[in-house]
Structures are given as structure tokens and as C-alpha cells.
Design a protein around this motif. Structure first.
Motif, PDB file in Angstrom:
ATOM      1  N   PRO A  84      -2.505  -6.425   3.068  1.00 18.03           N
ATOM      2  CA  PRO A  84      -2.462  -6.062   1.653  1.00 18.03           C
ATOM      3  C   PRO A  84      -1.873  -4.671   1.435  1.00 18.03           C
ATOM      4  CG  PRO A  84      -4.588  -7.021   2.220  1.00 18.03           C
ATOM      5  CD  PRO A  84      -3.865  -6.792   3.510  1.00 18.03           C
ATOM      6  N   GLU A  88      -1.481  -4.132  -4.524  1.00 23.12           N
ATOM      7  CA  GLU A  88      -2.359  -5.267  -4.814  1.00 23.12           C
ATOM      8  C   GLU A  88      -3.677  -4.795  -5.423  1.00 23.12           C
ATOM      9  OE1 GLU A  88      -2.703  -8.175  -1.575  1.00 23.12           O
ATOM     10  OE2 GLU A  88      -0.888  -7.269  -0.735  1.00 23.12           O
ATOM     11  N   LYS A 106      -7.741 -13.188  -7.849  1.00 20.90           N
ATOM     12  CA  LYS A 106      -6.762 -13.451  -6.790  1.00 20.90           C
ATOM     13  C   LYS A 106      -5.453 -13.841  -7.443  1.00 20.90           C
ATOM     14  CE  LYS A 106      -7.399 -14.634  -2.628  1.00 20.90           C
ATOM     15  NZ  LYS A 106      -7.611 -15.330  -1.335  1.00 20.90           N
ATOM     16  N   PRO A 288       0.821 -12.273  -3.124  1.00 21.66           N
ATOM     17  CA  PRO A 288       0.782 -10.819  -3.313  1.00 21.66           C
ATOM     18  C   PRO A 288       2.140 -10.144  -3.208  1.00 21.66           C
ATOM     19  CG  PRO A 288       0.217 -11.333  -1.059  1.00 21.66           C
ATOM     20  CD  PRO A 288       0.507 -12.660  -1.727  1.00 21.66           C
ATOM     21  N   SER A 290       5.266  -8.057  -3.724  1.00 23.94           N
ATOM     22  CA  SER A 290       5.170  -6.790  -4.440  1.00 23.94           C
ATOM     23  C   SER A 290       5.987  -6.720  -5.718  1.00 23.94           C
ATOM     24  CB  SER A 290       5.599  -5.641  -3.510  1.00 23.94           C
ATOM     25  OG  SER A 290       4.733  -5.551  -2.396  1.00 23.94           O
ATOM     26  N   LEU A 293       4.060  -8.181  -8.652  1.00 28.80           N
ATOM     27  CA  LEU A 293       2.936  -7.316  -8.992  1.00 28.80           C
ATOM     28  C   LEU A 293       3.410  -6.074  -9.733  1.00 28.80           C
ATOM     29  CD1 LEU A 293       0.711  -7.525  -5.782  1.00 28.80           C
ATOM     30  CD2 LEU A 293       0.417  -8.728  -7.953  1.00 28.80           C
TER      31      LEU A 293
END
Length: 444
Positions: A84, A88, A106, A288, A290, A293
Motif C-alpha cells: 500500500p 491509499e 476498500k 489501489p 495510484s 486515487l
């Protein structure tokens, strides 16, 4: 032609059924090249004011610069790692500040990832198998839901035998399910609101009470309502907190990201702090990633520093009022109407006998396309300017004039080119099956 080549290489000619050429007038489904704000350009250089905005996933506009800048900065730092990242954690903190009723989250890539994980988690937590779903259009591409649609080929009947339906704003229908299947319902899944339906007073509270009484997990599907009703979703607007909620679409302003959020005692069943049998909750290679996100965090900042929902609602009201006034002036308000929540508008189309009509819908789409408006709905974004709305109203007024002529003629023959559109989820390719005699190609 590019559309013909797509049909040769991609089943259905599109990677999403709702984006298929069969959802547009024949010969008029443009293949797009780029977009900026609320405008898109096709491969031939034609421009359109677009609605629907990436199946409701774009609320800030195409290529919204703060999101693009955040993504560009992240690209230089890598996308996917074996552990991670700090990003995150920051994204999870951002999300949980928006959704205070949730303790944990999640991330994944598709809305279906989240809804299917919610169903699995509810079954594990309760030890039950039945799922009660509200009678609403769509929850997942996975078997448990698609098996309940007309496109159920390849799905074992045993998978969908565990699904039960109840009516929106009909608490008695849900109460009946609990009576008929006492102690067997793991989860109740619904959208708290839709474009066309607001919760009746006490409905959501009643659903919450029934779930609490029967030990059932309450799941809100916030795919559309999240970031379009409010940044905190429908649960923030209506003040009812679910046990689990499922998010996607506008979270990343078009970048692929979804989320499952909920109460700690449920979510921890997929973690490392439980003594219970562990749930395979969500575990995806790209969940996840990047870039998405970073896009999500930029969206959160845009909602924190501005009022995209308010902009959409004000523009949506102007659009609905303008098109509905044009229909009234032509004496066809009973046949064409723009309805729904201002940030999530659709239009209804009826024939000369007052019945819902795919043929007349297609005629309206055809005439809008000819005037530079692209969309299966009037779902708006915060990037639509007053000029975009006025262009759409003017285009719709002209399209409605043609619609009126077809009504007076008793049908679309002589006005509509090609076959009508067809529902995206249908058992057979007909009535828009492609063969040597029928090709659905754009101008490019």
C-alpha cells in the motif's frame, strides 16, 4: 468505417452495452475522439454538447484540469506497487470524512466489484443466503443480478433462486418478504433514490427499521447518487445510514474507481482482526492504483471548495424548463417531457396514442444529433454552461417540431431513418441485429 470495424473486433461494437450503436439512431452513432468540458468531438471533427457524461460518471466535465493535473503529477511517481501507498491512506481518510456513517472503506475499479462484495459480506455475516433487491434497473454485472434480467444466458438458475424483489416506496412488499422468508434474508439492497423517484416520507426509515428488526444488512447502492445528489451520497441527503454502501461512477470524474464502505464489525470480516472465517471481500490488482486515487482526491477537493451539485441542479432546472416550454408551445407536452432530479434528468417520449415509444424516442435522438446534441438522456454536469443549455434548448425545440409532424402523421415512417433503438438489456440482438443487410455505422 470505424463502427463496422468495432463490430468485427468487439462483441456488440462497444465495451459497455449502454454505449452500443443500437442505443442510437442507425448510421448516427458517432465514434468519439476527445472531450473538453461538456463538449465532445467525433473522429470526423463534428462537435456535440454531450449529456449522460460517461454514463453519469463525469460531473466536473471532461478533462477537468485540476483532476488532470493531479493525475499528471502522480504519473511521474508510478501507478501500482507491491505494498500500500500513503496515497491509499489519504484517499481512505478523504472518503470517510465525506461518509461519516461508514467506519472503513476498500477501493476497487467497478461498481459491480463493490455491490457483489457487499452481497458476499452480508451472507457471511448473517449466515443466510437470500438477498432482497429493490425493483430498480441495475446493480451488478455479476451472475447474482444479471441472472434476474432478460440477458440471463449462461447463468445457472440456482444462482438467481436466492434473489427476491420488493417495490420502491412499498414497505409492505418488503415486510411481506421478511414474513415469507423469516430468518433467511441476508441483505436488503436498494438505491435510496433515483432520477425519477424520491423516497416517500418514512420509507427509508422503515426499511432501516425492518433490517434492524430482522438482523439483516442494509446496503445502499450510491453509484449514481454519490457526488450527484451530494458528495456524501443519498444517505447524507435523506439522513438514513446503511450498514454498507457501494460507490463508483463520479468518484473519479471518469477515472475508474469504486468503493465499498461500511460498519467496522462487518468490514473487519475481510480483514486481519477477526477470529471468524474470513470473507474474500475485495482483493483486486488495480483497486489501489495510484492515478485513480489521485483523481478521486482532486474530485473531493473540487466538491470541498465549490458546489458542483448546486451548479448541476440550477443548470438542470433551466434545461428542463426550456425544453418543456418548447413542448408546451408545440402542443405536445403530453408526448415529450423532461423529468427527474435536475442533476439527473431524463426525457420521456410517447407516440400519437400516448404510449411510450422507442420509435419516437429514436426520432428525437436523431433530430438532436443532427443539431449537435449527443445523449440518451439530459443528465448534466457542472461543466455545462448557460450557452450549452441554450444550444440544447434550441436544438430540442427544432427536434420537437419534427416530432410534432410525426405525431400528426400518426407515426415515424418518413421521418425516422433506420430502425428504432432497443433496450440495452434484452434477450436477443433483434430488433437491432446486425447482418449483411443492416449496418450501423457513423459518418466517420
Amino acid at each position: 468505417m470505424l463502427q463496422a470495424r468495432l463490430h468485427e473486433l468487439v462483441p456488440g461494437g462497444a465495451h459497455t452495452y449502454a454505449r452500443g450503436a443500437d442505443q442510437y439512431p442507425e448510421g448516427m452513432a458517432p465514434v468519439l475522439a476527445r472531450g473538453k468540458g461538456a463538449t465532445v468531438w467525433d473522429v470526423d471533427g463534428n462537435s456535440y454538447v454531450e449529456y449522460g457524461m460517461g454514463l453519469r460518471s463525469v460531473t466536473l466535465g471532461h478533462a477537468y484540469e485540476p483532476v488532470v493535473d493531479a493525475v499528471r503529477e502522480q504519473l511521474a511517481n508510478g501507478l501500482s506497487f507491491s505494498r500500500p501507498t500513503e496515497l491509499e491512506l489519504a484517499a481512505a481518510e478523504d472518503f470517510l470524512r465525506l461518509v461519516p456513517g461508514a467506519d472503513m472503506v476498500k477501493f476497487a475499479k467497478n461498481g459491480s466489484d463493490a455491490t457483489t462484495a457487499a452481497v458476499r459480506l452480508a451472507r457471511a455475516a448473517t449466515g443466510r443466503e437470500l438477498i432482497a433487491i429493490c425493483d430498480q434497473p441495475f446493480y451488478s454485472v455479476d451472475d447474482w443480478f444479471i441472472g434476474t434480467t432478460p440477458m440471463d444466458a449462461g447463468i445457472p438458475q440456482s444462482t438467481t433462486e436466492r434473489i427476491r424483489r420488493f417495490g420502491y416506496n412499498d414497505p409492505d412488499s418488503l415486510r411481506t418478504l421478511f414474513t415469507e422468508h423469516s430468518g433467511r434474508i441476508a441483505a436488503v439492497v436498494l438505491e435510496a433514490a433515483t432520477a425519477l423517484a424520491e423516497p416517500a416520507p418514512g420509507f427509508l426509515e422503515g426499511v432501516r427499521e425492518l433490517c434492524d428488526k430482522h438482523g439483516t444488512v442494509l446496503v445502499f447502492d450510491e453509484m449514481i447518487t454519490g457526488f450527484r445528489w451530494s458528495a456524501g451520497g443519498a444517505q447524507q441527503v435523506y439522513g438514513v445510514t446503511p450498514d454498507l454502501s457501494c460507490w463508483g461512477k463520479a468518484m473519479g470524474n471518469g477515472f475508474p474507481i469504486s468503493a465499498l464502505a461500511g460498519k467496522r464489525e462487518l468490514m473487519e470480516l475481510g480483514g486481519l482482526r477477526t477470529g471468524e472465517p474470513r470473507v474474500f471481500l475485495l482483493s483486486t490488482t488495480h483497486g489501489p492504483e495510484s492515478v485513480s486515487l489521485a483523481a478521486f482526491r482532486a474530485v473531493v477537493e473540487a466538491y470541498s471548495n465549490g458546489d458542483p451539485v448546486g451548479v448541476m441542479e440550477r443548470s438542470g432546472i433551466a434545461l428542463a424548463d426550456g425544453v418543456n416550454s418548447a413542448a408546451t408551445d408545440l402542443g405536445i407536452a403530453g408526448h415529450v417531457s423532461v423529468i427527474g432530479r435536475p442533476s439527473c434528468l431524463i426525457f420521456t417520449t410517447k407516440d400519437h396514442e400516448g404510449n411510450p415509444s422507442q420509435a419516437f424516442r429514436t426520432l428525437f435522438l436523431q433530430e438532436l444529433l443532427r443539431r449537435g446534441v449527443l445523449g440518451q438522456s439530459f443528465v448534466i454536469s457542472a461543466a455545462h454552461t448557460a450557452a450549452d443549455v441554450q444550444h440544447t434548448v434550441d436544438a430540442a425545440a427544432d427536434a420537437l417540431s419534427m416530432y410534432r409532424k410525426a405525431l400528426d402523421a400518426g407515426g415515424v415512417t418518413g421521418f425516422l431513418t433506420g430502425r428504432p433503438v432497443a433496450p440495452a438489456l434484452r434477450r436477443y440482438a433483434a430488433p437491432r441485429r446486425l447482418d449483411s443487410g443492416h449496418s450501423s455505422q457513423p459518418a466517420g
